[in-house]
Design a protein around this motif. Sequence first.
Motif, short mmCIF file in Angstrom:
data_model
loop_
_atom_site.label_atom_id
_atom_site.label_comp_id
_atom_site.label_asym_id
_atom_site.label_seq_id
_atom_site.Cartn_x
_atom_site.Cartn_y
_atom_site.Cartn_z
N ASN A 103 0.83 -1.21 0.00
CA ASN A 103 0.00 0.00 0.00
C ASN A 103 0.86 1.26 0.00
O ASN A 103 0.70 2.16 0.82
CB ASN A 103 -0.96 0.02 1.20
CG ASN A 103 -0.22 -0.07 2.52
OD1 ASN A 103 0.93 -0.45 2.56
ND2 ASN A 103 -0.90 0.28 3.60
N ALA A 104 1.80 1.30 -0.95
CA ALA A 104 2.69 2.46 -1.08
C ALA A 104 1.87 3.71 -1.44
O ALA A 104 0.80 3.62 -2.02
CB ALA A 104 3.73 2.19 -2.15
N GLU A 105 2.42 4.87 -1.08
CA GLU A 105 1.71 6.13 -1.31
C GLU A 105 2.34 6.93 -2.43
O GLU A 105 3.54 6.85 -2.68
CB GLU A 105 1.74 6.99 -0.04
CG GLU A 105 1.02 6.40 1.15
CD GLU A 105 1.14 7.33 2.36
OE1 GLU A 105 0.54 8.43 2.31
OE2 GLU A 105 1.84 6.97 3.31
N LYS A 106 1.50 7.70 -3.11
CA LYS A 106 1.98 8.68 -4.07
C LYS A 106 1.98 10.02 -3.34
O LYS A 106 0.94 10.47 -2.85
CB LYS A 106 1.05 8.76 -5.28
CG LYS A 106 0.92 7.46 -6.07
CD LYS A 106 2.17 7.20 -6.90
CE LYS A 106 1.95 6.00 -7.82
NZ LYS A 106 3.15 5.72 -8.64
N ILE A 107 3.14 10.64 -3.26
CA ILE A 107 3.27 11.87 -2.48
C ILE A 107 3.69 13.02 -3.39
O ILE A 107 4.71 12.93 -4.09
CB ILE A 107 4.32 11.69 -1.36
CG1 ILE A 107 3.92 10.53 -0.45
CG2 ILE A 107 4.46 12.98 -0.56
CD1 ILE A 107 4.97 10.15 0.56
N LYS A 108 2.88 14.08 -3.39
CA LYS A 108 3.18 15.24 -4.23
C LYS A 108 4.04 16.24 -3.45
O LYS A 108 3.71 16.60 -2.33
CB LYS A 108 1.89 15.91 -4.69
CG LYS A 108 1.05 15.02 -5.61
CD LYS A 108 -0.23 15.71 -6.06
CE LYS A 108 -1.04 14.80 -6.97
NZ LYS A 108 -2.30 15.43 -7.41
N VAL A 109 5.12 16.65 -4.08
CA VAL A 109 6.05 17.58 -3.46
C VAL A 109 6.47 18.62 -4.50
O VAL A 109 6.80 18.26 -5.64
CB VAL A 109 7.31 16.86 -2.93
CG1 VAL A 109 8.28 17.87 -2.31
CG2 VAL A 109 6.93 15.79 -1.91
N GLU A 110 6.48 19.88 -4.09
CA GLU A 110 6.95 20.92 -5.00
C GLU A 110 8.33 21.39 -4.56
O GLU A 110 8.53 21.83 -3.43
CB GLU A 110 5.99 22.11 -5.02
CG GLU A 110 6.43 23.20 -5.99
CD GLU A 110 5.43 24.33 -6.14
OE1 GLU A 110 5.65 25.19 -7.01
OE2 GLU A 110 4.43 24.34 -5.39
N ILE A 111 9.29 21.27 -5.47
CA ILE A 111 10.65 21.76 -5.24
C ILE A 111 10.74 23.15 -5.86
O ILE A 111 10.65 23.30 -7.08
CB ILE A 111 11.71 20.82 -5.86
CG1 ILE A 111 11.52 19.38 -5.35
CG2 ILE A 111 13.10 21.34 -5.57
CD1 ILE A 111 11.63 19.23 -3.85
N VAL A 112 10.87 24.13 -5.01
CA VAL A 112 10.89 25.51 -5.48
C VAL A 112 12.26 25.87 -6.03
O VAL A 112 13.29 25.45 -5.49
CB VAL A 112 10.51 26.47 -4.33
CG1 VAL A 112 10.51 27.92 -4.81
CG2 VAL A 112 9.15 26.11 -3.77
N SER A 113 12.27 26.63 -7.12
CA SER A 113 13.53 27.06 -7.72
C SER A 113 14.37 27.81 -6.69
O SER A 113 13.88 28.67 -5.96
CB SER A 113 13.23 27.97 -8.92
OG SER A 113 14.43 28.41 -9.51
N GLY A 114 15.66 27.45 -6.61
CA GLY A 114 16.56 28.11 -5.66
C GLY A 114 16.81 27.31 -4.39
O GLY A 114 17.69 27.65 -3.60
N MET A 115 16.04 26.23 -4.17
CA MET A 115 16.25 25.40 -2.98
C MET A 115 17.57 24.66 -3.09
O MET A 115 17.88 24.07 -4.12
CB MET A 115 15.10 24.39 -2.80
CG MET A 115 13.79 25.00 -2.37
SD MET A 115 12.49 23.73 -2.15
CE MET A 115 13.08 22.89 -0.67
N GLY A 116 18.35 24.66 -2.00
CA GLY A 116 19.61 23.94 -1.97
C GLY A 116 19.40 22.47 -1.63
O GLY A 116 18.30 22.04 -1.28
N THR A 117 20.51 21.71 -1.71
CA THR A 117 20.44 20.27 -1.46
C THR A 117 19.93 19.96 -0.05
O THR A 117 19.11 19.06 0.14
CB THR A 117 21.82 19.63 -1.64
OG1 THR A 117 22.28 19.88 -2.97
CG2 THR A 117 21.77 18.12 -1.41
N GLU A 118 20.41 20.69 0.93
CA GLU A 118 19.99 20.44 2.30
C GLU A 118 18.50 20.68 2.49
O GLU A 118 17.80 19.87 3.11
CB GLU A 118 20.79 21.33 3.27
CG GLU A 118 20.46 21.05 4.74
CD GLU A 118 21.37 21.78 5.70
OE1 GLU A 118 21.13 21.67 6.93
OE2 GLU A 118 22.33 22.44 5.26
N ALA A 119 18.00 21.78 1.93
CA ALA A 119 16.57 22.10 2.05
C ALA A 119 15.73 21.04 1.34
O ALA A 119 14.67 20.63 1.84
CB ALA A 119 16.30 23.48 1.47
#
Length: 368
Positions: free
Chosen positions: A46-62
């Motif tokens: 029962n794996a989930e589909k998760i929506k995530v928005e990566i905003v332009s300018g976000m660094g690797t740590e964020a």
Amino acid sequence: MNKVFVKVLIVVAIIIAIVASIGVIGFFSLKNWYENSLNAVNKSSNAEKIKVEIVSGMGTEAIANLLEDKKVIKNADAFKIYLKLNDVGGLQAGKYEFDNSLDAKAIAKQMANGEIMDETVKITFVEGKNIEYYAKVIAEKTNNTEEDVLALLEDEEYINSLIEKYWFLTDEIKNDDVYYALEGYLKADTYVFENEDVSVKYIFNYVLNYTDKMLSKYKEEIESSSLSVHEILSLASIVELEGSLDEERAGIAGVFYNRLNSKMSLGSDVTTYYAFHVNMADSDLTKEQLNTYNPYNTRGPNMEGKLPVGPICSPSEASIKAVLNPTNTDCYYFVADKTGKAYFSKTYAEHQKIVQELKDAGLWYVYE
């Protein structure tokens, strides 16, 4: 060798062995932690589909911290180590739909490749359908409601702006008796929009641009016609619903022209269905409906030699061409059997005979 010195060497050796053992244990512990941390968050069915928005300018740590917070990856630190060790860079901004049954390596690959979500919305409008159907389709495919669609059609300022913009829209669509201002003007086709947030106004304008392209091909014929654009689309919408075969539509248009020129009523049932908001697939018409005046009802009184006040559906290009180039016929009647085939006749007596023959042959449509 001095016994004390030997003892010291033994102690040192033991200490070195202990330190080495601790190092080895620590190394393997760290290795196990790292590998486990890169595993999928959810390995169950029962794996989930998760929506995530990566905003332009976000660094690797964020990005790593966000993915951990959203439960896309198990551990942000392990994810950052993986990216560094494997020289994975250029994680692309955008909206993603991650499957948390995938491990961190697959998640990193997805982002490095920029495999963002396809948010486009495909909307298909079918020929022969009316505005109420359009409103339902738009509501199903976008974040608009049917009420949003119909309300915009009552926005006088917006309708006026369209009349100014498009050559084929005139004040005829503002007639108080017209149910929906853009009925018949929205070309049936499949359209693709950026996402579900597309506005009704944008949809209308976008579709009208395609209507413009289609009608502009026949602009010269339209301008030389005895009918206005509004009247051409009104008649074409009737032809669309009365004839299911393209090759018969010009003949049907010819019959309607004969009736108009002879000051006869068009006598089209499909206009009565529209006039009284009756779904043709649901029930037959009543005598009261057929005999009630309505500016759409060409079966009703005071409609001799008249077209309905406006289109009753979105006609196909074939129906528009049929109206612009009708068959030169001496027929005044036609009827279609339940397969859609049309039968033409010159007189009412011939028409009645054909109807009876169709009934006897089981080709007459009967509502259940």
